[in-house]
Motif scaffolding. Structure first.
Motif, mmCIF file in Angstrom:
data_model
loop_
_atom_site.group_PDB
_atom_site.id
_atom_site.type_symbol
_atom_site.label_atom_id
_atom_site.label_comp_id
_atom_site.label_asym_id
_atom_site.label_seq_id
_atom_site.Cartn_x
_atom_site.Cartn_y
_atom_site.Cartn_z
ATOM 1 N N VAL A 64 0.858 -1.194 0.000
ATOM 2 C CA VAL A 64 0.000 0.000 0.000
ATOM 3 C C VAL A 64 0.890 1.238 0.000
ATOM 4 C CG1 VAL A 64 -1.845 1.225 1.197
ATOM 5 C CG2 VAL A 64 -1.694 -1.282 1.364
ATOM 6 N N ASP A 65 0.689 2.114 -0.974
ATOM 7 C CA ASP A 65 1.489 3.341 -1.050
ATOM 8 C C ASP A 65 0.709 4.370 -1.869
ATOM 9 O OD1 ASP A 65 4.641 3.898 -0.406
ATOM 10 O OD2 ASP A 65 3.924 5.152 -2.059
ATOM 11 N N PRO A 66 0.907 5.667 -1.586
ATOM 12 C CA PRO A 66 0.197 6.682 -2.372
ATOM 13 C C PRO A 66 0.848 6.988 -3.714
ATOM 14 C CG PRO A 66 1.463 7.736 -0.645
ATOM 15 C CD PRO A 66 1.591 6.261 -0.431
ATOM 16 N N GLU A 67 2.079 6.495 -3.956
ATOM 17 C CA GLU A 67 2.823 6.873 -5.164
ATOM 18 C C GLU A 67 2.815 5.747 -6.185
ATOM 19 O OE1 GLU A 67 3.678 9.874 -5.523
ATOM 20 O OE2 GLU A 67 3.307 10.480 -3.447
ATOM 21 N N ARG A 91 -3.175 1.571 -4.269
ATOM 22 C CA ARG A 91 -2.779 2.968 -4.097
ATOM 23 C C ARG A 91 -3.679 3.613 -3.045
ATOM 24 N NH1 ARG A 91 -1.879 7.509 -8.901
ATOM 25 N NH2 ARG A 91 -0.831 9.051 -7.551
ATOM 26 N N ALA A 92 -3.096 3.972 -1.931
ATOM 27 C CA ALA A 92 -3.852 4.573 -0.830
ATOM 28 C C ALA A 92 -2.876 5.304 0.073
ATOM 29 C CB ALA A 92 -4.611 3.508 -0.034
ATOM 30 N N GLU A 93 -3.376 6.296 0.763
ATOM 31 C CA GLU A 93 -2.542 7.142 1.622
ATOM 32 C C GLU A 93 -2.922 6.940 3.075
ATOM 33 O OE1 GLU A 93 -0.653 11.607 1.539
ATOM 34 O OE2 GLU A 93 -2.103 10.970 0.036
ATOM 35 N N LEU A 94 -1.903 6.900 3.937
ATOM 36 C CA LEU A 94 -2.105 6.841 5.379
ATOM 37 C C LEU A 94 -2.429 8.254 5.875
ATOM 38 C CD1 LEU A 94 -1.672 4.973 7.925
ATOM 39 C CD2 LEU A 94 0.631 5.893 8.031
#
Length: 280
Positions: A64-67, A91-94
């Motif tokens: 899981v990562d936003p980039e 693709r997701a942001e903490l």
């Protein structure tokens, strides 16, 4: 941040530190032997996600990562290592993007929490993604890395300590500038407990690579110093900057490329906590 440029550098760092991550995963496996699903939140280029898939052979691993540029590297790595059927990317942001993820038996947060302004809220969000009895593993803290002797034979001794001080100031400024930034005492077990979890253990893992380094290890140390030199600007005095310039000069006999005493010593700390089991 240009992640298409940073991605390969982060990937090399992950590869050099792979023994630490593998040892940490095996330590976790002692109390969580067969997780069905693992989330690697803030996965970057997927080095750790693939290591987790290696250690937990039956698990589905979600990186899981936003980039997107980093997730593409993660997919390529999983394919190269024959793990494409068990390692997938989201693709997701903490923290806000975690709500749509499935529950996990293990959630790994490796040096991603400090990029979130409200770390307490981010831990609470991560804790909600744990299945009953699941484990959250938080990698934060440790010690600054060391690659050089205190006295280099030129310049003023203890250069790395002064570089550390500059980077600590940068880190504090970075934290202050994050949206919704909140200052927290970095008592990680207490913060995990505040998220409704039961702290289960803390352990520090050493990466001890004495001289002579392998070509891969030396390349990473050189790239690290080059990045640090670029970021230092005028934060060091002129004498230290001149020393650093000599170190990153490939043609200097006393530079990083040519030093026989170049080594790599790091200490990374993992804190674990457990979600409450399902009530019978």
């Amino acid at each position: 941040m240009d992640w298409s440029v940073m991605g390969p550098y982060i990937e090399r760092g992950g590869e050099v530190s792979a023994p630490v991550y593998r040892e940490a995963a095996r330590w976790i496996a002692g109390s969580l032997p067969r997780p069905g699903r693992v989330l690697d939140v803030g996965s970057g280029p997927g080095v750790v996600a693939c290591l987790l898939a290696e250690v937990f052979e039956d698990a589905e691993v979600i990186a899981v990562d936003p980039e997107e540029a980093l997730l593409e590297l993660a997919r390529e790595r999983a394919a190269r290592e024959g793990l494409a059927d068990r390692v997938r990317t989201v693709r997701a942001e903490l923290p806000d993007g975690l709500d749509g993820l499935p529950p996990a038996d293990l959630l790994w947060l490796g040096r991603s929490l400090h990029h979130v302004g409200d770390q307490r809220a981010a831990l609470a969000s991560a804790a909600r993604r744990l299945a009953p009895g699941g484990v959250l593993a938080l990698l934060e803290g440790g010690l600054p890395s060391r690659s050089l002797p205190r006295d280099l034979g030129f310049g003023r001794p203890a250069l790395e300590s002064r570089m550390d001080a500059v980077e600590q100031d940068w880190f504090s400024a970075m934290r202050d500038a994050l949206p919704g930034s909140r200052s927290e005492t970095e008592d990680w077990p207490a913060l995990l407990e505040s998220a409704g979890l039961r702290p289960a253990g803390t352990r520090t893992f050493l990466l001890d690579r004495p001289a002579p380094l392998t070509a891969q290890e030396r390349d990473f140390v050189v790239a690290s110093f080059e990045r640090r030199r670029e970021a230092m600007g005028d934060s060091l005095d002129a004498a230290d900057l001149a020393t650093l310039d000599r170190l990153v000069d490939a043609g200097d006999p006393a530079g990083l490329r040519n030093r026989p005493d170049l080594h790599l010593l790091t200490a990374q700390t993992v804190h674990t906590a457990v979600a409450a089991p399902r009530e019978s």
